[in-house]
Design an enzyme around this catalytic site. Structure first.
Site, short mmCIF file in Angstrom:
data_model
loop_
_atom_site.label_atom_id
_atom_site.label_comp_id
_atom_site.label_asym_id
_atom_site.label_seq_id
_atom_site.Cartn_x
_atom_site.Cartn_y
_atom_site.Cartn_z
N ARG A 39 10.06 27.86 18.61
CA ARG A 39 8.84 28.38 19.23
C ARG A 39 8.59 27.56 20.50
O ARG A 39 8.77 26.34 20.50
CB ARG A 39 7.64 28.26 18.29
CG ARG A 39 7.63 29.25 17.14
CD ARG A 39 7.39 30.69 17.60
NE ARG A 39 7.32 31.64 16.49
CZ ARG A 39 8.36 32.34 16.02
NH1 ARG A 39 9.56 32.20 16.57
NH2 ARG A 39 8.20 33.18 15.01
N HIS A 59 13.77 35.60 23.99
CA HIS A 59 13.47 35.54 22.55
C HIS A 59 14.38 36.47 21.73
O HIS A 59 13.90 37.37 21.02
CB HIS A 59 11.99 35.88 22.29
CG HIS A 59 11.48 35.32 20.99
ND1 HIS A 59 10.26 34.73 20.85
CD2 HIS A 59 12.05 35.25 19.76
CE1 HIS A 59 10.09 34.34 19.59
NE2 HIS A 59 11.18 34.65 18.90
N1 LIG Z 1 13.88 32.53 18.41
C1 LIG Z 1 14.03 33.34 17.39
O1 LIG Z 1 14.50 34.45 17.60
C2 LIG Z 1 13.71 32.87 15.99
C3 LIG Z 1 14.21 33.59 14.91
C4 LIG Z 1 13.96 33.13 13.63
C5 LIG Z 1 13.21 31.98 13.43
N2 LIG Z 1 12.73 31.31 14.51
C6 LIG Z 1 11.94 30.07 14.31
O2 LIG Z 1 12.71 29.16 13.55
C7 LIG Z 1 11.84 28.49 12.65
C8 LIG Z 1 12.65 27.90 11.50
O3 LIG Z 1 13.04 28.93 10.61
P1 LIG Z 1 13.61 28.58 9.15
O4 LIG Z 1 13.78 29.86 8.42
O5 LIG Z 1 14.76 27.66 9.25
O6 LIG Z 1 12.35 27.77 8.55
P2 LIG Z 1 12.29 26.76 7.32
O7 LIG Z 1 13.38 27.07 6.34
O8 LIG Z 1 10.88 26.76 6.84
O9 LIG Z 1 12.64 25.33 7.97
C9 LIG Z 1 11.74 24.59 8.69
C10 LIG Z 1 12.26 23.16 8.81
O10 LIG Z 1 11.38 22.41 9.64
C11 LIG Z 1 11.01 21.22 8.95
N3 LIG Z 1 9.65 20.80 9.36
C12 LIG Z 1 8.52 21.53 9.38
N4 LIG Z 1 7.48 20.78 9.79
C13 LIG Z 1 7.97 19.55 10.03
C14 LIG Z 1 7.41 18.32 10.45
N5 LIG Z 1 6.11 18.21 10.74
N6 LIG Z 1 8.22 17.26 10.57
C15 LIG Z 1 9.54 17.34 10.27
N7 LIG Z 1 10.15 18.47 9.85
C16 LIG Z 1 9.37 19.56 9.73
C17 LIG Z 1 11.05 21.59 7.49
O11 LIG Z 1 11.10 20.42 6.71
P3 LIG Z 1 11.30 20.50 5.10
O12 LIG Z 1 12.75 20.91 4.93
O13 LIG Z 1 11.05 19.12 4.64
O14 LIG Z 1 10.34 21.53 4.61
C18 LIG Z 1 12.30 22.45 7.46
O15 LIG Z 1 13.44 21.62 7.39
C19 LIG Z 1 10.81 29.54 12.27
O16 LIG Z 1 9.59 28.95 11.86
C20 LIG Z 1 10.64 30.33 13.56
O17 LIG Z 1 9.55 29.83 14.31
C21 LIG Z 1 12.95 31.73 15.79
#
Ligand SMILES: NC(=O)c1ccc[n+]([C@@H]2O[C@H](COP(=O)([O-])OP(=O)(O)OC[C@H]3O[C@@H](n4cnc5c(N)ncnc54)[C@H](OP(=O)(O)O)[C@@H]3O)[C@@H](O)[C@H]2O)c1
Length: 307
Positions: free
Chosen positions: A222, A270
């Site tokens: 993001r 995006h």
């Molecule tokens: N650009 C695009 O087209 C696109 C597409 C899809 C997703 N995204 C973005 O990618 C993000 C990640 O997706 P995902 O499915 O991988 O999410 P996810 O499985 O929830 O993974 C999020 C990761 O971030 C870590 N995290 C969150 N808050 C943190 C903090 N304060 N300090 C340290 N680590 C932190 C989490 O830690 P823990 O493992 O300890 O919980 C987890 O490892 C989404 O939220 C979305 O915004 C973008």
């Protein structure tokens, strides 16, 4: 069982047909039409008005991985479970995008493109692979998939998350205390963090300065996780070699934004991992069936953490 679908996209009819095929037991209605009662919502960036008209569904399925825009809605009902997409075909897309960006940085594609424009035949000494650390900031579903896909290239890999996540071949860093050490070894920093109150503005001047000189930022999460003015300053000062940006604080990126024409910034609109209809519908339909049977499901959002 009644499902109300709101996609905010031009292909809402395609979504509806896919849900009708995957969940024949459901009556699928397309927003802004609202039936007398609704069991489940499947939404993407819904208008605030939707929850005023549907205040108490059994669950809200978010048709994307990130729930930041949904959680910002003041009308969001407080106690209804929110379920996000997990992978659903997005990991493979992220792997393509990030691998391309990491290899382009490693093979200095931008520098060679510039040399070609000047008809300059000038081999550069290869960068030592063992010193080319790749750090994945946000080591969740997508971050871990990206790191696993990068393993065969032999770069030193690291992942940073809130809780420690052990993945073979990847050094695990966790929590704010370990962030400086993680950044210091990330020649390429791949941001896959959710946008939450504790990650917004995380990549500011000080954090960017903690990266090795000549580092490259890949932001596919993001835009608001990065302080864009600080990123521009770090690029212009030569502290950072480049940035590959798929997401921005303001989308669509305004035509006058300096990122568009910056010589060391790559901009995409995006698209690093888009929501795929069939994969997403299959995941949501399976989730609804499990909830109907009172079975546990994955992807439940923790509202206090914000992801
Ligand atoms: N650009 C695009 O087209 C696109 C597409 C899809 C997703 N995204 C973005 O990618 C993000 C990640 O997706 P995902 O499915 O991988 O999410 P996810 O499985 O929830 O993974 C999020 C990761 O971030 C870590 N995290 C969150 N808050 C943190 C903090 N304060 N300090 C340290 N680590 C932190 C989490 O830690 P823990 O493992 O300890 O919980 C987890 O490892 C989404 O939220 C979305 O915004 C973008």
């Amino acid at each position: 069982m009644r499902l109300l679908l709101q996609t905010g996209s031009a292909n809402a009819g395609e979504w509806r047909a896919a849900f009708a095929a995957a969940l024949p037991e459901a009556e699928v209605t397309l927003w802004p039409e609202v039936p007398a009662s609704v069991d489940y919502l499947a939404v993407w960036k819904p208008p605030a008005e939707l929850f005023a008209r549907v205040p108490a569904p059994k669950a809200i399925f978010n048709l994307g991985a990130g729930v930041d825009s949904l959680l910002r809605l003041p009308t969001l009902p407080a106690s209804v479970p929110i379920v996000r997409l997990e992978d659903a075909g997005m990991a493979a897309q992220m792997i393509d995008y990030v691998t391309l960006a990491v290899l382009a940085a490693f093979r200095e594609q931008a520098a060679y493109a510039q040399q070609q424009r000047a008809a300059l035949w000038q081999p550069r000494p290869p960068l030592p692979r063992r010193e080319f650390g790749v750090g994945v900031l946000g080591f969740g579903v997508l971050g871990r998939a990206v790191a696993a896909a990068l393993l065969p290239f032999g770069f030193p890999l690291a992942g940073w998350s809130r809780t420690r996540r052990d993945v073979a071949g990847v050094d695990a860093f966790a929590g704010a205390g370990e962030l400086p050490a993680f950044l210091a070894r990330s020649r390429v920093l791949v941001c896959l963090l959710p946008s939450t109150p504790s990650t917004r503005g995380l990549l500011d001047r000080a954090r960017l300065a903690a990266l090795p000189r000549g580092a490259h930022l890949v932001n596919v999460a993001r835009g608001d996780v990065v302080v864009e003015a600080d990123l521009l300053a770090a690029l212009d000062a030569g502290a950072l070699a480049g940035a590959t940006l798929d997401v921005f604080g303001d989308e669509p990126l305004p035509p006058a934004h300096p990122f568009w024409h910056h010589p060391r910034v790559t901009v995409t609109p995006h698209v690093s991992a888009v929501t795929l209809v069939d994969e997403s519908v299959a995941q949501v339909a399976a989730g609804i069936r499990r909830l109907e049977q009172r079975l546990p499901i994955g992807g439940i959002v923790d509202r206090t953490r914000g992801y």
